[in-house]
Write a protein that holds these residues in place. Structure first.
Motif, PDB file in Angstrom:
ATOM      1  N   THR A 154     -15.581  52.828  -5.280  1.00  0.00           N
ATOM      2  CA  THR A 154     -14.307  52.550  -4.608  1.00  0.00           C
ATOM      3  C   THR A 154     -14.297  51.160  -3.993  1.00  0.00           C
ATOM      4  O   THR A 154     -13.335  50.388  -4.164  1.00  0.00           O
ATOM      5  CB  THR A 154     -14.037  53.604  -3.518  1.00  0.00           C
ATOM      6  OG1 THR A 154     -13.980  54.894  -4.119  1.00  0.00           O
ATOM      7  CG2 THR A 154     -12.715  53.323  -2.820  1.00  0.00           C
ATOM      8  N   LEU A 155     -15.377  50.816  -3.286  1.00  0.00           N
ATOM      9  CA  LEU A 155     -15.470  49.487  -2.684  1.00  0.00           C
ATOM     10  C   LEU A 155     -15.561  48.415  -3.757  1.00  0.00           C
ATOM     11  O   LEU A 155     -14.929  47.356  -3.648  1.00  0.00           O
ATOM     12  CB  LEU A 155     -16.682  49.415  -1.762  1.00  0.00           C
ATOM     13  CG  LEU A 155     -16.947  48.046  -1.108  1.00  0.00           C
ATOM     14  CD1 LEU A 155     -15.735  47.568  -0.323  1.00  0.00           C
ATOM     15  CD2 LEU A 155     -18.186  48.112  -0.220  1.00  0.00           C
TER      16      LEU A 155
ATOM     17  N   GLN B 237     -20.459  42.569  -7.383  1.00  0.00           N
ATOM     18  CA  GLN B 237     -21.476  43.543  -6.973  1.00  0.00           C
ATOM     19  C   GLN B 237     -22.651  42.864  -6.278  1.00  0.00           C
ATOM     20  O   GLN B 237     -23.142  43.353  -5.245  1.00  0.00           O
ATOM     21  CB  GLN B 237     -21.979  44.341  -8.177  1.00  0.00           C
ATOM     22  CG  GLN B 237     -22.974  45.425  -7.806  1.00  0.00           C
ATOM     23  CD  GLN B 237     -23.562  46.120  -9.012  1.00  0.00           C
ATOM     24  OE1 GLN B 237     -24.686  45.873  -9.415  1.00  0.00           O
ATOM     25  NE2 GLN B 237     -22.780  47.011  -9.610  1.00  0.00           N
ATOM     26  N   ARG B 238     -23.087  41.744  -6.806  1.00  0.00           N
ATOM     27  CA  ARG B 238     -24.218  41.045  -6.192  1.00  0.00           C
ATOM     28  C   ARG B 238     -23.852  40.524  -4.807  1.00  0.00           C
ATOM     29  O   ARG B 238     -24.679  40.561  -3.881  1.00  0.00           O
ATOM     30  CB  ARG B 238     -24.677  39.903  -7.098  1.00  0.00           C
ATOM     31  CG  ARG B 238     -25.427  40.392  -8.327  1.00  0.00           C
ATOM     32  CD  ARG B 238     -25.572  39.310  -9.378  1.00  0.00           C
ATOM     33  NE  ARG B 238     -26.341  39.799 -10.521  1.00  0.00           N
ATOM     34  CZ  ARG B 238     -26.255  39.300 -11.747  1.00  0.00           C
ATOM     35  NH1 ARG B 238     -25.441  38.288 -12.007  1.00  0.00           N
ATOM     36  NH2 ARG B 238     -26.980  39.805 -12.732  1.00  0.00           N
TER      37      ARG B 238
ATOM     38  N   GLY C   1     -10.569  43.512  -7.054  1.00  0.00           N
ATOM     39  CA  GLY C   1      -9.163  43.120  -6.984  1.00  0.00           C
ATOM     40  C   GLY C   1      -8.942  41.961  -6.034  1.00  0.00           C
ATOM     41  O   GLY C   1      -8.183  41.022  -6.336  1.00  0.00           O
ATOM     42  N   LEU C   2      -9.608  42.011  -4.877  1.00  0.00           N
ATOM     43  CA  LEU C   2      -9.502  40.916  -3.907  1.00  0.00           C
ATOM     44  C   LEU C   2     -10.083  39.620  -4.466  1.00  0.00           C
ATOM     45  O   LEU C   2      -9.536  38.527  -4.247  1.00  0.00           O
ATOM     46  CB  LEU C   2     -10.223  41.302  -2.618  1.00  0.00           C
ATOM     47  CG  LEU C   2      -9.572  42.409  -1.793  1.00  0.00           C
ATOM     48  CD1 LEU C   2     -10.526  42.869  -0.689  1.00  0.00           C
ATOM     49  CD2 LEU C   2      -8.249  41.938  -1.194  1.00  0.00           C
ATOM     50  N   PHE C   3     -11.204  39.744  -5.172  1.00  0.00           N
ATOM     51  CA  PHE C   3     -11.811  38.556  -5.777  1.00  0.00           C
ATOM     52  C   PHE C   3     -10.865  37.927  -6.795  1.00  0.00           C
ATOM     53  O   PHE C   3     -10.673  36.704  -6.810  1.00  0.00           O
ATOM     54  CB  PHE C   3     -13.136  38.913  -6.448  1.00  0.00           C
ATOM     55  CG  PHE C   3     -13.686  37.797  -7.303  1.00  0.00           C
ATOM     56  CD1 PHE C   3     -14.349  36.724  -6.732  1.00  0.00           C
ATOM     57  CD2 PHE C   3     -13.505  37.807  -8.683  1.00  0.00           C
ATOM     58  CE1 PHE C   3     -14.831  35.681  -7.512  1.00  0.00           C
ATOM     59  CE2 PHE C   3     -13.986  36.770  -9.466  1.00  0.00           C
ATOM     60  CZ  PHE C   3     -14.646  35.701  -8.882  1.00  0.00           C
ATOM     61  N   ASP C   4     -10.270  38.750  -7.654  1.00  0.00           N
ATOM     62  CA  ASP C   4      -9.364  38.219  -8.667  1.00  0.00           C
ATOM     63  C   ASP C   4      -8.184  37.490  -8.032  1.00  0.00           C
ATOM     64  O   ASP C   4      -7.771  36.417  -8.505  1.00  0.00           O
ATOM     65  CB  ASP C   4      -8.852  39.350  -9.565  1.00  0.00           C
ATOM     66  CG  ASP C   4      -9.886  39.820 -10.578  1.00  0.00           C
ATOM     67  OD1 ASP C   4     -10.960  39.186 -10.672  1.00  0.00           O
ATOM     68  OD2 ASP C   4      -9.631  40.825 -11.265  1.00  0.00           O
TER      69      ASP C   4
END
Length: 222
Positions: A70-71, A56-57, A77-80
């Motif tokens: 949503t974003l 989020q930051r 998911g992309l970060f994980d």
């Protein structure tokens, strides 16, 4: 000096400097979303409240406003996915960590790890660091319904290992660690070199302020 049976440790900013791996994952995430990447120095200031807040930051800094749900979910998911490929990269231990942990273990102190990092990443990091056998119990930020600064993880460890909070010492680098320990009724040592959002750890008033991890030797009866 004080007498403790159990020492609970934070991970990021306490034992290892994981910002390089986290920054790589954040920037892979931003690139996948066609956003501008962020400097490592910025990511360093965002670490400490778990993956959701880190994502989020990063999005807020990039977009100029808090992302919608949503974003946020897509980005997480992309970060994980990205972090799974970076988390076990070259690990940087802070000075004195390995030798001090070995000394504590050899002295018979019981050790546990309580991090706000998602648990799925933790066993691999510990294995890559050669620390998989050091801790009796390991909790991630999603292991329970609450994470630090809630005292719940620290108290859970005490219950599972049958150790009174009064006989447990928390060791961390951020206000979250200090708040969790105080709410749990346990002593806390705050390290000055980690991630505390640009604020001095002394401002959170831990029982001890340490510039060097090896300073734990002077706190614990070894």
């Amino acid at each position: 000096m004080a007498d403790f049976d159990l020492v609970q440790f934070d991970l990021d900013g306490t034992l290892i400097d994981s910002v390089p791996q986290l920054a790589e994952a954040i920037n892979d995430m931003l690139t996948s979303l066609n956003y501008a990447t962020q400097p490592l120095s910025a990511v360093r200031g965002w670490v400490g409240n778990g993956a959701d807040m880190l994502v989020q930051r990063a999005l807020t800094a990039t977009l100029g406003h808090i992302p919608d749900a949503t974003l946020q979910q897509r980005a997480r998911g992309l970060f994980d996915e990205a972090y799974a490929s970076h988390a076990h990269g070259t690990l940087v231990f802070y000075p004195g960590v390995l030798g001090t942990l070995e000394r504590l273990r050899a002295s018979g102190k019981r050790l546990a790890l309580v991090t706000n990092k998602p648990y799925r990443f933790v066993p691999g990091i510990l294995a890559a660091a050669g620390l998989e056998d050091y801790f009796e119990l390991v909790l991630g930020g999603d292991s329970l319904t609450e994470k630090k600064p809630s005292p719940a993880p620290l108290l859970h460890v005490c219950r599972k290992l049958n150790v009174s909070p009064a006989r447990s010492l928390m060791v961390g680098d951020s206000e979250n660690d200090v708040l969790a320990a105080k709410a749990a009724g346990m002593a806390v040592a705050g390290l000055t070199y980690g991630y505390n959002y640009g604020r001095a750890i002394a401002d959170s008033q831990p029982d001890w302020v340490l510039d060097d991890f090896a300073g734990l030797v002077s706190i614990l009866k070894l």
